[in-house]
Structures are given as structure tokens and as C-alpha cells.
Design a protein around this motif. Structure first.
Motif, PDB file in Angstrom:
ATOM      1  N   ASN A  23       7.724   8.030  12.726  1.00 27.10           N
ATOM      2  CA  ASN A  23       7.980   6.744  13.381  1.00 27.10           C
ATOM      3  C   ASN A  23       8.792   5.812  12.496  1.00 27.10           C
ATOM      4  OD1 ASN A  23       6.472   7.675  15.513  1.00 27.10           O
ATOM      5  ND2 ASN A  23       5.027   5.970  15.532  1.00 27.10           N
ATOM      6  N   LEU A  24       8.421   5.720  11.215  1.00 26.09           N
ATOM      7  CA  LEU A  24       9.164   4.830  10.332  1.00 26.09           C
ATOM      8  C   LEU A  24      10.583   5.328  10.129  1.00 26.09           C
ATOM      9  CD1 LEU A  24       9.390   2.371   8.561  1.00 26.09           C
ATOM     10  CD2 LEU A  24       8.371   3.669   6.675  1.00 26.09           C
ATOM     11  N   ARG A  25      10.745   6.630   9.984  1.00 24.76           N
ATOM     12  CA  ARG A  25      12.103   7.160   9.833  1.00 24.76           C
ATOM     13  C   ARG A  25      12.952   6.837  11.059  1.00 24.76           C
ATOM     14  NH1 ARG A  25      10.535  13.119   7.328  1.00 24.76           N
ATOM     15  NH2 ARG A  25      10.292  12.458   5.146  1.00 24.76           N
ATOM     16  N   GLN A  26      12.350   6.930  12.240  1.00 21.34           N
ATOM     17  CA  GLN A  26      13.083   6.585  13.463  1.00 21.34           C
ATOM     18  C   GLN A  26      13.493   5.122  13.452  1.00 21.34           C
ATOM     19  OE1 GLN A  26      11.156   7.542  17.249  1.00 21.34           O
ATOM     20  NE2 GLN A  26      12.077   5.736  18.201  1.00 21.34           N
ATOM     21  N   VAL A  27      12.563   4.245  13.091  1.00 19.35           N
ATOM     22  CA  VAL A  27      12.863   2.814  13.073  1.00 19.35           C
ATOM     23  C   VAL A  27      13.955   2.503  12.058  1.00 19.35           C
ATOM     24  CG1 VAL A  27      11.933   0.547  12.489  1.00 19.35           C
ATOM     25  CG2 VAL A  27      10.622   2.092  13.954  1.00 19.35           C
ATOM     26  N   VAL A  28      13.880   3.104  10.893  1.00 18.56           N
ATOM     27  CA  VAL A  28      14.913   2.893   9.878  1.00 18.56           C
ATOM     28  C   VAL A  28      16.274   3.348  10.397  1.00 18.56           C
ATOM     29  CG1 VAL A  28      15.722   3.627   7.596  1.00 18.56           C
ATOM     30  CG2 VAL A  28      13.341   2.907   7.908  1.00 18.56           C
ATOM     31  N   ARG A  29      16.318   4.477  11.090  1.00 22.91           N
ATOM     32  CA  ARG A  29      17.588   4.928  11.683  1.00 22.91           C
ATOM     33  C   ARG A  29      18.111   3.911  12.694  1.00 22.91           C
ATOM     34  NH1 ARG A  29      14.900   9.951  12.013  1.00 22.91           N
ATOM     35  NH2 ARG A  29      14.559   9.657  14.257  1.00 22.91           N
ATOM     36  N   GLU A  30      17.225   3.387  13.512  1.00 24.84           N
ATOM     37  CA  GLU A  30      17.652   2.429  14.525  1.00 24.84           C
ATOM     38  C   GLU A  30      18.168   1.136  13.889  1.00 24.84           C
ATOM     39  OE1 GLU A  30      14.365   1.916  17.168  1.00 24.84           O
ATOM     40  OE2 GLU A  30      14.466   3.956  17.957  1.00 24.84           O
ATOM     41  N   VAL A  31      17.467   0.665  12.877  1.00 28.85           N
ATOM     42  CA  VAL A  31      17.889  -0.579  12.216  1.00 28.85           C
ATOM     43  C   VAL A  31      19.226  -0.387  11.518  1.00 28.85           C
ATOM     44  CG1 VAL A  31      17.319  -2.220  10.398  1.00 28.85           C
ATOM     45  CG2 VAL A  31      15.532  -1.448  11.967  1.00 28.85           C
ATOM     46  N   TYR A  54      -1.133   4.087   4.226  1.00 30.26           N
ATOM     47  CA  TYR A  54      -2.000   4.601   5.288  1.00 30.26           C
ATOM     48  C   TYR A  54      -3.375   3.934   5.286  1.00 30.26           C
ATOM     49  CZ  TYR A  54      -4.557   8.062   8.094  1.00 30.26           C
ATOM     50  OH  TYR A  54      -5.334   8.696   9.026  1.00 30.26           O
ATOM     51  N   LEU A  55      -4.180   4.179   4.243  1.00 29.29           N
ATOM     52  CA  LEU A  55      -5.531   3.643   4.226  1.00 29.29           C
ATOM     53  C   LEU A  55      -5.888   2.937   2.926  1.00 29.29           C
ATOM     54  CD1 LEU A  55      -7.490   6.582   5.929  1.00 29.29           C
ATOM     55  CD2 LEU A  55      -6.794   4.406   6.964  1.00 29.29           C
ATOM     56  N   LYS A  56      -5.600   3.576   1.783  1.00 30.63           N
ATOM     57  CA  LYS A  56      -6.070   3.050   0.508  1.00 30.63           C
ATOM     58  C   LYS A  56      -4.942   2.750  -0.475  1.00 30.63           C
ATOM     59  CE  LYS A  56     -10.558   5.341   0.910  1.00 30.63           C
ATOM     60  NZ  LYS A  56     -11.340   4.115   1.106  1.00 30.63           N
ATOM     61  N   GLY A  57      -3.707   2.728  -0.016  1.00 31.63           N
ATOM     62  CA  GLY A  57      -2.602   2.396  -0.899  1.00 31.63           C
ATOM     63  C   GLY A  57      -2.460   3.355  -2.063  1.00 31.63           C
ATOM     64  N   LEU A  58      -2.448   4.641  -1.784  1.00 30.95           N
ATOM     65  CA  LEU A  58      -2.376   5.649  -2.835  1.00 30.95           C
ATOM     66  C   LEU A  58      -0.952   5.787  -3.372  1.00 30.95           C
ATOM     67  CD1 LEU A  58      -4.604   8.383  -1.168  1.00 30.95           C
ATOM     68  CD2 LEU A  58      -5.285   6.653  -2.861  1.00 30.95           C
ATOM     69  N   PRO A  59      -0.802   6.236  -4.623  1.00 29.97           N
ATOM     70  CA  PRO A  59       0.545   6.423  -5.182  1.00 29.97           C
ATOM     71  C   PRO A  59       1.422   7.319  -4.316  1.00 29.97           C
ATOM     72  CG  PRO A  59      -1.089   6.555  -6.924  1.00 29.97           C
ATOM     73  CD  PRO A  59      -1.857   6.487  -5.632  1.00 29.97           C
ATOM     74  N   THR A  60       0.835   8.374  -3.750  1.00 28.87           N
ATOM     75  CA  THR A  60       1.632   9.273  -2.913  1.00 28.87           C
ATOM     76  C   THR A  60       2.106   8.588  -1.633  1.00 28.87           C
ATOM     77  OG1 THR A  60      -0.461  10.125  -2.032  1.00 28.87           O
ATOM     78  CG2 THR A  60       0.608  11.391  -3.793  1.00 28.87           C
ATOM     79  N   ASP A  61       1.311   7.644  -1.123  1.00 32.43           N
ATOM     80  CA  ASP A  61       1.730   6.889   0.061  1.00 32.43           C
ATOM     81  C   ASP A  61       3.027   6.145  -0.214  1.00 32.43           C
ATOM     82  OD1 ASP A  61      -0.696   7.719   1.128  1.00 32.43           O
ATOM     83  OD2 ASP A  61      -1.665   5.757   0.915  1.00 32.43           O
ATOM     84  N   TYR A  62       3.069   5.471  -1.362  1.00 35.13           N
ATOM     85  CA  TYR A  62       4.248   4.655  -1.680  1.00 35.13           C
ATOM     86  C   TYR A  62       5.448   5.509  -2.059  1.00 35.13           C
ATOM     87  CZ  TYR A  62       0.956   0.825  -1.396  1.00 35.13           C
ATOM     88  OH  TYR A  62       0.001  -0.065  -0.939  1.00 35.13           O
ATOM     89  N   ALA A  63       5.185   6.698  -2.606  1.00 32.22           N
ATOM     90  CA  ALA A  63       6.302   7.609  -2.873  1.00 32.22           C
ATOM     91  C   ALA A  63       6.962   8.029  -1.564  1.00 32.22           C
ATOM     92  CB  ALA A  63       5.806   8.827  -3.652  1.00 32.22           C
ATOM     93  N   ASN A  64       6.145   8.342  -0.558  1.00 39.24           N
ATOM     94  CA  ASN A  64       6.679   8.692   0.759  1.00 39.24           C
ATOM     95  C   ASN A  64       7.368   7.492   1.398  1.00 39.24           C
ATOM     96  OD1 ASN A  64       7.208  10.083   3.142  1.00 39.24           O
ATOM     97  ND2 ASN A  64       5.120   9.947   3.908  1.00 39.24           N
ATOM     98  N   LEU A  65       6.773   6.318   1.257  1.00 36.48           N
ATOM     99  CA  LEU A  65       7.387   5.101   1.784  1.00 36.48           C
ATOM    100  C   LEU A  65       8.779   4.889   1.197  1.00 36.48           C
ATOM    101  CD1 LEU A  65       7.105   2.341   3.370  1.00 36.48           C
ATOM    102  CD2 LEU A  65       6.292   1.395   1.200  1.00 36.48           C
ATOM    103  N   ALA A  66       8.907   5.072  -0.115  1.00 33.23           N
ATOM    104  CA  ALA A  66      10.204   4.878  -0.767  1.00 33.23           C
ATOM    105  C   ALA A  66      11.259   5.810  -0.190  1.00 33.23           C
ATOM    106  CB  ALA A  66      10.065   5.088  -2.276  1.00 33.23           C
ATOM    107  N   GLN A  67      10.871   7.035   0.106  1.00 34.93           N
ATOM    108  CA  GLN A  67      11.810   7.974   0.715  1.00 34.93           C
ATOM    109  C   GLN A  67      12.210   7.511   2.117  1.00 34.93           C
ATOM    110  OE1 GLN A  67      13.198  10.813  -0.508  1.00 34.93           O
ATOM    111  NE2 GLN A  67      12.234  10.659  -2.522  1.00 34.93           N
ATOM    112  N   CYS A  68      11.233   7.028   2.864  1.00 31.92           N
ATOM    113  CA  CYS A  68      11.502   6.606   4.248  1.00 31.92           C
ATOM    114  C   CYS A  68      12.461   5.423   4.318  1.00 31.92           C
ATOM    115  CB  CYS A  68      10.197   6.232   4.938  1.00 31.92           C
ATOM    116  SG  CYS A  68       9.088   7.613   5.294  1.00 31.92           S
ATOM    117  N   ILE A  69      12.328   4.487   3.400  1.00 28.39           N
ATOM    118  CA  ILE A  69      13.120   3.261   3.480  1.00 28.39           C
ATOM    119  C   ILE A  69      14.428   3.341   2.692  1.00 28.39           C
ATOM    120  CG2 ILE A  69      11.100   1.813   3.909  1.00 28.39           C
ATOM    121  CD1 ILE A  69      11.143   0.978   0.980  1.00 28.39           C
TER     122      ILE A  69
END
Length: 305
Positions: free
Chosen positions: A66-74, A92-107
Motif C-alpha cells: 500500500n505504501l509503495r503504491q501511494v509513493v508511486r502515485e505521489v 507496524y506495532l512496536k517501532g522495530l529497527p527492521t520496520d524503519y529499514a523497510n520504511l526507508a526503502q518504501c519512501i
């Protein structure tokens, strides 16, 4: 807490996650944006809930997709916005390091497109892992010890980004006395331009039943009283409840942003909002994840009192 990334090289962006301006708390319209970006346009995202693995799903939703789609649209918009906001619950739930690593790739594509990013903290975020993944995000000289705040000045309005996080993975939000005191002074210093205030948590106008936790902003009464006392404050934008809606309390517009991730109620839209600030109001256009959703393209014109 808000942090901010300015466009840079993709290689450095992926290596560090994002680059922020240390100690910078007041940003001008178009800061970091590509020439030709519309200074009145902002892309509004909320509740991305990005997990450590792109394959993780929740409520039959792949949040990463979903985030990748939104980033493409923007990034595909013909007229670029001056900034992109993610209003909390980035992780996702607890702000884990792996969450933010994936976030960085998405954005990362936002950087390629020259789109500055501004992010606030939600109750599923964690400052420590976020700062570890996005190394330059923490300001050297924060204005507040317990909360981190920022002002973004645009031609037709000032955006105030607030911090409602109290504890990681605890649903309750709070603005807090220290942040309210700072906000009162900052608003008093900027009385002549409409102001839009944003924080992750929903306002909660009634106390929960005894023994139940506050699900929204615990100090809603004090916070709303403060906003109402400054007539230039026209709207409060929030997420948290995963429910796209616009209501009004007195002269204050209450804008509940849709989630990028999953909805809590079947049939509700998820997606993002393209906002255009006008001299006398705000135009909001809903872009849904499902292009066939009946509310996709819905436009709402708000006029300031």
C-alpha cells in the motif's frame, strides 16, 4: 516527533534512511523541494504501519504494498507538492529497527522525485530505533525535552507538527503541559496567518469508562481550549482511528486522515489525501488504495470562518 528529510542522492538516502536538518525547527515553504513544486500542495499520509518484512500482512492488507503504491502515485503527480507528511504510526506495532529499514526503502522514491518528507510519531513508533535507522533525524537542539515540534511556514498557512506519543505500543496519546505551553507562545507569535495543527492521535472529548484507557488524546479538553483561543487556528488534522472523516467543533475543522494501511471497518476507504491550501480555505482530495472505491476522487472544500 516530527522529523524532516530533504531530497538528496538516492545512494545516500538508502544508506542513511533519510537526511534531516539538525536543530531546524521552523521550515519555509518549498524547503528542499524541486523547483516548480506547488508551495500550496501537500500530500497527507497517515498510519502506514510498515512491518519489518514486506510480506507481512494484517487485516488482509499488505501494508508495504500500500505504501509503495501511494509513493508511486505521489511521485507521478504532474504538479508536485511542496512536501509529503506521514502523520504517525509509521511502523507496524512496536517501532522495530527492521520496520524503519523497510520504511526507508518504501519512501526512497520521494527523494528521487525531490519531495521533502515530514513525519510525526504515533503510538506504534519508537524514537530510538527510528533514529538508528534514520541517523540524521534527531535535532541537535530540540525545543522541548519531552516532545519535539516543528513549524512549516507556507504562503497561505502555517503548519504546526506536534507530538502526541506517550509510550510505545500504548494506545493513549497526550499533548502534555510543556508542549501546550510552547504551542500557546508559538501561536501568539504568529497571529496573522491561518494555522493548521497536526498530531497523530484523535481528540477524545469524553473520558473513558472507569478502568479503560484513553484511546485518543488524554488532555483533549485543555488542547481544544488552547486551539479555540487562537482564532488563526482553522483545522486540526489527525489519524489513529483509521477513519476518513471531516467534522467541525465550533470554528475548528477536525480532519481525520485515512490510513494508508488497513481500515478498522469494512467499506471505509484507505489511501491518502492531496491537500491544497488556499487563501481562505483548504481543498482536500481523497485518493483511495482501491481505485474503484466509491469515494475515490472525493473533493471537499473547506472555507475558513
Amino acid at each position: 516527533m516530527p522529523f524532516h528529510t530533504a531530497p538528496q542522492s538516492r545512494r545516500r538516502f538508502l544508506a542513511q534512511g533519510a537526511a534531516a536538518v539538525a536543530g531546524l525547527t521552523v521550515l519555509r515553504s518549498g524547503w528542499g523541494a524541486e523547483p516548480g513544486a506547488n508551495p500550496h500542495l501537500v500530500a497527507l499520509l497517515s498510519d502506514t504501519h510498515i512491518p519489518g518484512s514486506p510480506e507481512v500482512t494484517a487485516r488482509d492488507t499488505n501494508m508495504t504494498a500500500n505504501l509503495r503504491q501511494v509513493v508511486r502515485e505521489v511521485t507521478s503527480l504532474k504538479i508536485k507538492p511542496s512536501a509529503v507528511f506521514i502523520n504517525g504510526d509509521c511502523a507496524y506495532l512496536k517501532g522495530l529497527p527492521t520496520d524503519y529499514a523497510n520504511l526507508a526503502q518504501c519512501i526512497a522514491p520521494l527523494d528521487d522525485a525531490g519531495l521533502p518528507l515530514h513525519v510525526t510519531m504515533g503510538n506504534h513508533d519508537d524514537r530510538g530505533p527510528l533514529f538508528a535507522a534514520l541517523q540524521a533525524a534527531k535535532p541537535e537542539r530540540p525545543l522541548l525535552e519531552s516532545k519535539h515540534v516543528t513549524i512549516l511556514e507556507t504562503p497561505h498557512a502555517n503548519w504546526f507538527l506536534l507530538d502526541s506519543l506517550t509510550q510505545v505500543d500504548v494506545v493513549t496519546g497526550e499533548i502534555g503541559a510543556e508542549q501546550r505551553s510552547w504551542l500557546a507562545k508559538a501561536l501568539a507569535a504568529r497571529p496573522d496567518k491561518p494555522t493548521l495543527v497536526m498530531a497523530h492521535h484523535t481528540p477524545q472529548f469524553e473520558a473513558p469508562p472507569e478502568g479503560k484507557a484513553w484511546g485518543g488524546i488524554k488532555d483533549t479538553a485543555e488542547f481544544m481550549e488552547l486551539l479555540a483561543s487562537h482564532k488563526q487556528v482553522k483545522a486540526f488534522l489527525f489519524g489513529h482511528s483509521h477513519n476518513w472523516s471531516i467534522t467541525r467543533r465550533g470554528d475548528l475543522q477536525l480532519i481525520n486522515l485515512p490510513p494508508v494501511a488497513y481500515v478498522f471497518e469494512a467499506g471505509k476507504p484507505n489511501g491518502w489525501v492531496l491537500a491544497e491550501v488556499r487563501e481562505n480555505g483548504l481543498t482536500l482530495e481523497l485518493r483511495t488504495i482501491d481505485p474503484a472505491h466509491k469515494q475515490n476522487g472525493e473533493r471537499i472544500e473547506l472555507v475558513w470562518s
